[in-house]
Design an enzyme around this catalytic site. Sequence first.
Site, mmCIF file in Angstrom:
data_model
loop_
_atom_site.group_PDB
_atom_site.id
_atom_site.type_symbol
_atom_site.label_atom_id
_atom_site.label_comp_id
_atom_site.label_asym_id
_atom_site.label_seq_id
_atom_site.Cartn_x
_atom_site.Cartn_y
_atom_site.Cartn_z
ATOM 1 N N GLY A 3 0.814 -1.212 0.000
ATOM 2 C CA GLY A 3 0.000 0.000 0.000
ATOM 3 C C GLY A 3 0.843 1.255 0.000
ATOM 4 O O GLY A 3 1.916 1.314 0.615
ATOM 5 N N ASP B 216 0.317 3.929 1.535
ATOM 6 C CA ASP B 216 0.440 4.490 2.883
ATOM 7 C C ASP B 216 1.654 3.936 3.611
ATOM 8 O O ASP B 216 2.357 4.653 4.329
ATOM 9 C CB ASP B 216 -0.824 4.217 3.692
ATOM 10 N N THR C 96 -6.501 1.669 10.838
ATOM 11 C CA THR C 96 -7.595 0.699 10.741
ATOM 12 C C THR C 96 -7.040 -0.705 10.882
ATOM 13 O O THR C 96 -7.611 -1.556 11.568
ATOM 14 C CB THR C 96 -8.329 0.862 9.400
#
Length: 257
Positions: free
Chosen positions: A107, A109, A132
Amino acid sequence: MLLVADAGNTNITLGVFDGEELLGHFRMTTKMQRTSDEYGVFILQVLAAKNITVEDIEDVVISSVVPNIMHSFISGIIKYLDKNPMIVGAGIKTGIRINTTNPKELGSDRIVDAVAAYELYGGPVIVIDFGTATTYDLVSANGEFLAEVTSAGIRSTAGALWSEAAKLPQFEIKMPDTILAKDTITSMQAGLVYGYIGQTEYIIDKIKEESGIADLKVVATGGLGKMISTASPKIDIYNQMLTMHGLRIIYDKNKKK
C-alpha cells in the site's frame, strides 16, 4: 504551499505545508458516496479556517488505499483548486527500494510512512502505523524495504469484541488505571489495551530476532499509537504527523526530479 492528502480506510487526512513547516491538518471520514463538489467545498472550507486561499496552494500530492473514492476526490481538487495532483504510486520516486515478493501489493500508505521514518530518523527502522489495521514495516540502513507485518487495528479489535458478544457493551478505548479490573467495562479496556501492548512488543522483538539487525529504531504513528507508544518502552519515537511529512518528502523528491 503544498496540500498533502492521505486517504485511508477510516479517514482522509489533509495537511498544508509551507516549506517543511506543517501549518495545519484536517480530517474527514472516508465515505464512498461523496461527490467531487462535496470534496472540493470541504477542502475550501478547512483552508479558509486557516486563512489559506486557493491561490496559496501551489500543488497537491495524494496517497490513497481507497480506490473507490479517487475519481470524485481528484475531480474535486481539479475543479476547486485548479491543480492536477501528484499520486503516490508506480513511477514515483521515493528513495526506498521495495524488496518484497510482490512490490505492487504494498500500500502507498506504508511506503509513505517508510519514507518519512527513514528520511527523518534514519535506518534501520521499524515503522508502526496504528490505523484501521496496524502495520509493522522493516527498512534497512540503506533504505531497503525488507519485510511487513499486518494485524487488526485497535478499533477493529474492539469492534469485534462488542459486536460478536451480545452482552458486552461498547466502551471507550483507553488505558485503565489497573489491569486488575473489577467491572465489565474496565476488564474489556484492560484486555484490549494491555493485550495490544503485548502484541506490539512481541512483534517488535520477533522482527529484531529474525532479521538479526542490530540497533533497530522503532517509530510509530497513527491515532491510537500515542497511547501504545507512551506505555511501551520498546517504541522509541511517536510522530502523529509521520504520513504528512512522508508525502511532503516524496513530493520534494519528484519535484526536484
